[in-house]
Write an enzyme that holds these catalytic residues in place. Structure first.
Site, mmCIF file in Angstrom:
data_model
loop_
_atom_site.group_PDB
_atom_site.id
_atom_site.type_symbol
_atom_site.label_atom_id
_atom_site.label_comp_id
_atom_site.label_asym_id
_atom_site.label_seq_id
_atom_site.Cartn_x
_atom_site.Cartn_y
_atom_site.Cartn_z
ATOM 1 N N THR A 191 -6.636 1.621 -1.275
ATOM 2 C CA THR A 191 -7.875 1.721 -0.771
ATOM 3 C C THR A 191 -7.770 0.942 0.735
ATOM 4 O O THR A 191 -7.896 1.665 1.633
ATOM 5 C CB THR A 191 -9.215 1.062 -1.408
ATOM 6 N N THR A 192 -7.417 -0.229 0.688
ATOM 7 C CA THR A 192 -7.059 -1.036 2.121
ATOM 8 C C THR A 192 -6.107 -0.282 3.028
ATOM 9 O O THR A 192 -6.340 0.027 3.920
ATOM 10 C CB THR A 192 -6.934 -2.423 1.857
ATOM 11 N N ASP A 234 -7.951 -1.383 -11.315
ATOM 12 C CA ASP A 234 -6.785 -0.724 -10.487
ATOM 13 C C ASP A 234 -5.427 -0.648 -11.294
ATOM 14 O O ASP A 234 -5.114 0.416 -11.095
ATOM 15 C CB ASP A 234 -6.493 -1.673 -9.314
ATOM 16 N N ASP A 255 -10.560 -6.150 -2.898
ATOM 17 C CA ASP A 255 -10.723 -4.848 -3.120
ATOM 18 C C ASP A 255 -11.259 -4.143 -1.853
ATOM 19 O O ASP A 255 -12.396 -4.225 -1.717
ATOM 20 C CB ASP A 255 -11.221 -4.509 -4.355
HETATM 21 P P1 ADP Z 1 -4.571 -1.741 -1.571
HETATM 22 O O1 ADP Z 1 -6.171 -1.680 -1.353
HETATM 23 O O2 ADP Z 1 -4.430 -0.876 -0.402
HETATM 24 O O3 ADP Z 1 -4.071 -1.789 -2.569
HETATM 25 P P2 ADP Z 1 -3.607 -4.431 -1.692
HETATM 26 O O4 ADP Z 1 -4.228 -5.762 -1.178
HETATM 27 O O5 ADP Z 1 -3.300 -4.153 -3.040
HETATM 28 O O6 ADP Z 1 -4.347 -3.360 -0.925
HETATM 29 O O7 ADP Z 1 -2.182 -4.238 -1.020
HETATM 30 C C1 ADP Z 1 -1.178 -3.335 -1.160
HETATM 31 C C2 ADP Z 1 -0.139 -3.514 -0.337
HETATM 32 O O8 ADP Z 1 0.675 -4.545 -0.654
HETATM 33 C C3 ADP Z 1 1.059 -2.273 -0.541
HETATM 34 O O9 ADP Z 1 1.422 -1.759 0.643
HETATM 35 C C4 ADP Z 1 2.173 -2.902 -1.428
HETATM 36 O O10 ADP Z 1 3.321 -2.143 -1.141
HETATM 37 C C5 ADP Z 1 1.999 -4.391 -0.947
HETATM 38 N N1 ADP Z 1 2.566 -5.508 -1.953
HETATM 39 C C6 ADP Z 1 2.087 -5.443 -2.910
HETATM 40 N N2 ADP Z 1 2.581 -6.454 -3.835
HETATM 41 C C7 ADP Z 1 3.862 -6.802 -2.931
HETATM 42 C C8 ADP Z 1 4.752 -7.803 -2.992
HETATM 43 N N3 ADP Z 1 5.051 -8.683 -4.006
HETATM 44 N N4 ADP Z 1 5.499 -8.002 -1.992
HETATM 45 C C9 ADP Z 1 5.290 -7.502 -0.714
HETATM 46 N N5 ADP Z 1 4.523 -6.279 -0.590
HETATM 47 C C10 ADP Z 1 3.562 -6.080 -1.744
HETATM 48 MG MG MG Z 2 -3.844 -2.714 -4.139
#
Ligand code: ADP
Ligand code: MG
Length: 669
Positions: A220-221, A513, A187
């Protein structure tokens, strides 16, 4: 002895032998070696020639003309510096090492003085030869390109540090705090909060993550990575001599346009579309430790949110009481109606089950009050001891009686309950729980409609809350208090289970989340695709928009459009895919009108994200773009960094008192 000797002619040395003593404090001073030699020679002579005065007959040292041998000595130079002499402690002569360090400090001070003078000179030159000092000594300053370069580099470093965690194939980070506590997480907000970040521009990136987490709970990322890329592209424009305010303006326009385009892209959802809500929750926890159990967890999260949502769609996720209990398996995580408190009854004589509970929430101790002053009581007879103890017990008894008198049959106390009070409460058939956490007290107040009272005396029957059933049940070898059929039917509890504290902590963050994004969708009712689809679409449309903007701002809008591609690029990189191939493929799909195509990181090609069920709340994207742009613009507009000296080891500034870097015990003069 030195080989070259010389005759010393001593003429009527009018000093008494007795007066020729070597001052102690010079003995250890190497510079006084010469004085010492001279003195010893004189002493040696004195002992030989100490006779009586030929005239007066008084004892003394009166050689008429004597020749002695002594080493060749230049005129003794007085090299005893102020420091080594003045700090002499009688009876504890300084070691040569101490004196060397004293001198080192003397020169060090000189050096610092020269530094300071140079600084003053620099400043006066800047001000046309006039000596005006406006900054305190120790203040550091960087300006212009240097300041911008440093800030951009620091902010980018933060973005790079979390980039590898983005997406379902992102890696985790293990963070160890100053106390040695370990956090393993994916996270972004948690990682940045735990990293002890010092640089002011880097801190602004941490702020973005915090805001994003507080507002929408996810993305957040993405927000931090996007801000880093915006600054990276801005750096290139700065190199081309484009003014920062032009870049800032272009970024602002692009951000406003992006929000417009995103709103047009969004798909409305119904808040009772549970399947859709589950997909939103699942996208939020993808890539986290909890992913393997996403069906179960997302089901629980969606049920919890739909239970606590108001008919008008507003959701207060504080009604979902999340409790962590180490033990069991992740699959044992459950959602129950009502409240659960990880505590047990205060006394085994209290009832285990109370039906039709009238609940008193007390924020005061049912204990002896320790006096704040230390008092002494003189007791001379045994009956006085008895009276003293009785008096204390009576006080506790009265407090317990007052609590009982409110008509409550369940008592949750935020502080301690004394053994004596426990006894009386048990006797009155009250189920009492002590040392309940403040957050649990607040949840209980919301669930049961009780008011938290600060003293049993001030409690009235109106302050009592109600619940159909309060009972103590065993869970994983520990007792828990379950409060069900509460006055407020919205109260639900999610009990998170798992093999270790780290697993449960990570699960809790993932569930937080998921709860947040689900509640955001229930309230906002709009979703967009995930997997980089909206970013690529925005990028394409912004490139077209840039062409209409004209002027230098156009370059900034293009830089913004290019920066958005960092999300699909990072998703591809983290999945071990070729990022250029992937971006080209997704872009081609979008240009062919497939606007919901994003990167499927598992099969490594663009797919329809709506069909794949990778969807995110619109608000997560809009918030990420807004806060990333704001932070990037704010950092870009800084052209002067003036840092005053800090109290401890600040970067660039002088450490406390200007004595930084000196070993302990050096500040003693
Ligand atoms: P954040 O802290 O930004 O939420 P995450 O590690 O949760 O970071 O990653 C979020 C990103 O991953 C988003 O751009 C989301 O669209 C993408 N994402 C989540 N699940 C999938 C998936 N199954 N396939 C492709 N992209 C995904
Ligand atoms: Mg996320």
């Amino acid at each position: 002895m030195v080989s070259d000797m010389l005759n010393v002619y001593l003429v009527r040395l009018r000093a008494s032998c007795a007066r020729w003593t070597v001052p102690d404090r010079y003995i250890y001073e190497p510079a006084n070696q010469l004085n010492l030699i001279t003195t010893s020679v004189i002493q040696a002579y004195a002992s030989v020639n100490c006779t009586s005065d030929p005239g007066s007959g008084k004892p003394g040292f009166f050689p008429e003309k004597t020749t002695v041998t002594a080493p060749v000595v230049p005129k003794p130079e007085r090299r005893i510096d102020r420091l080594s002499v003045t700090k002499e402690i009688p009876g504890s002569p300084r070691t040569p090492r101490q004196m060397i360090t004293s001198r080192a400090r003397f020169f060090y001070k000189g050096h610092r003085f020269r530094e300071y003078s140079r600084m003053r000179q620099d400043m006066s030159q800047q001000l046309g030869g006039q000596q005006v000092i406006i900054l305190r000594q120790g203040t550091t300053r960087s300006r212009g390109e240097e300041a911008q370069g440093n800030n951009i580099a620091a902010a980018r470093a933060v973005a790079t540090s979390v980039r590898s965690t983005l997406g379902p194939k992102g890696m985790d980070k293990m963070l160890i705090d100053g106390m040695g506590d370990i956090t393993i997480t994916n996270d972004g907000a948690t990682i940045l909060q735990q990293m002890d970040i010092e640089h002011p521009a880097a801190k602004m990136m941490v702020e973005i993550a915090k805001t994003q987490d507080k507002e929408v709970g996810d993305g957040t990322t993405s927000a931090v990575v996007l801000a880093g890329e915006l600054l990276n592209n801005a750096g290139r424009l700065l190199d081309q001599k484009i003014h920062p305010t032009v870049i800032a303006e272009g970024y602002r326009q692009a951000s406003v346009k992006s929000l417009e385009l995103l709103a047009a892209m969004a798909v409305p959802v119904k808040p009772d579309d549970h399947a859709m809500l589950r997909q939103v929750a699942a996208t939020a926890i993808s890539g986290k430790g909890a992913e393997a159990y996403k069906d179960l967890l997302c089901g629980l999260v969606v049920s919890a949110i739909t239970k606590v949502a108001d008919p008008d769609g507003t959701v207060d996720i504080r009604h979902v009481n999340v409790q962590k209990k180490v033990g069991g398996k992740i699959e044992d995580t459950e959602l129950i109606d009502g409240m659960v408190i990880d505590k047990e009854r205060a006394h085994s004589g209290m009832p285990k089950t109370v039906k039709n509970a009238r609940i008193l929430l007390l924020n005061a101790a049912l204990e002896y009050k320790k006096t704040e002053v230390s008092a002494k009581i003189n007791i001379s007879r045994p009956d006085q001891v008895r009276a003293f103890i009785d008096e204390d017990e009576q006080m506790i008894h009265n407090m317990a009686d007052t609590a009982i008198g409110t008509g409550a049959n369940v008592l949750f106390c935020q502080k301690g309950i004394d053994d004596v009070a426990q006894h009386y409460l048990a006797k009155a058939g009250i189920l009492a729980v002590r040392r309940v956490k403040k957050s649990d007290m607040e949840s209980l107040a919301r669930a049961t409609g009780a008011a938290i009272v600060n003293s049993p005396d001030s409690a009235t029957p109106a302050d009592l809350g109600s619940a159909g059933l309060v009972e103590e049940k065993k869970l994983s070898g520990g007792e828990m208090i379950y409060v069900s059929h509460c006055r407020n039917p919205k109260a639900v509890s999610l009990i998170i289970r798992g093999g270790s504290e780290h697993i449960i902590d990570d699960l809790e963050r993932a569930i937080h989340d998921a709860l947040m994004v689900t509640s955001v969708v229930v309230q906002d009712r709009n979703i967009v695709s995930g997997g980089g689809a909206p970013e690529i679409e925005l990028s394409l449309q912004l490139h077209r928009y840039a062409a209409t903007a004209g002027g230098r701002v156009q370059l900034a809008i293009e830089a913004f459009a290019k920066a958005l591609e960092v999300i699909p690029r990072a998703l591809a990189e983290n999945a071990g895919l070729d990022s250029i191939d992937m971006i080209v493929a997704i872009r081609a799909a979008h240009e062919a009108g497939k606007k919901t195509y994003g990167l499927d990181v598992f099969i490594g090609k663009p797919v329809d994200m709506q069909k794949a069920g990778v969807i995110e709340p619109l608000k997560v994207k809009t918030q990420a773009i807004t806060s990333a742009t704001e932070a990037a613009v704010m950092i870009l507009r800084i052209d002067d960094v003036i840092a005053s000296s800090r109290s401890a080891g600040a970067p660039g500034g002088m450490p406390p008192g200007g004595m930084g870097g000196m070993p302990p015990g050096m500040g003693d003069y």
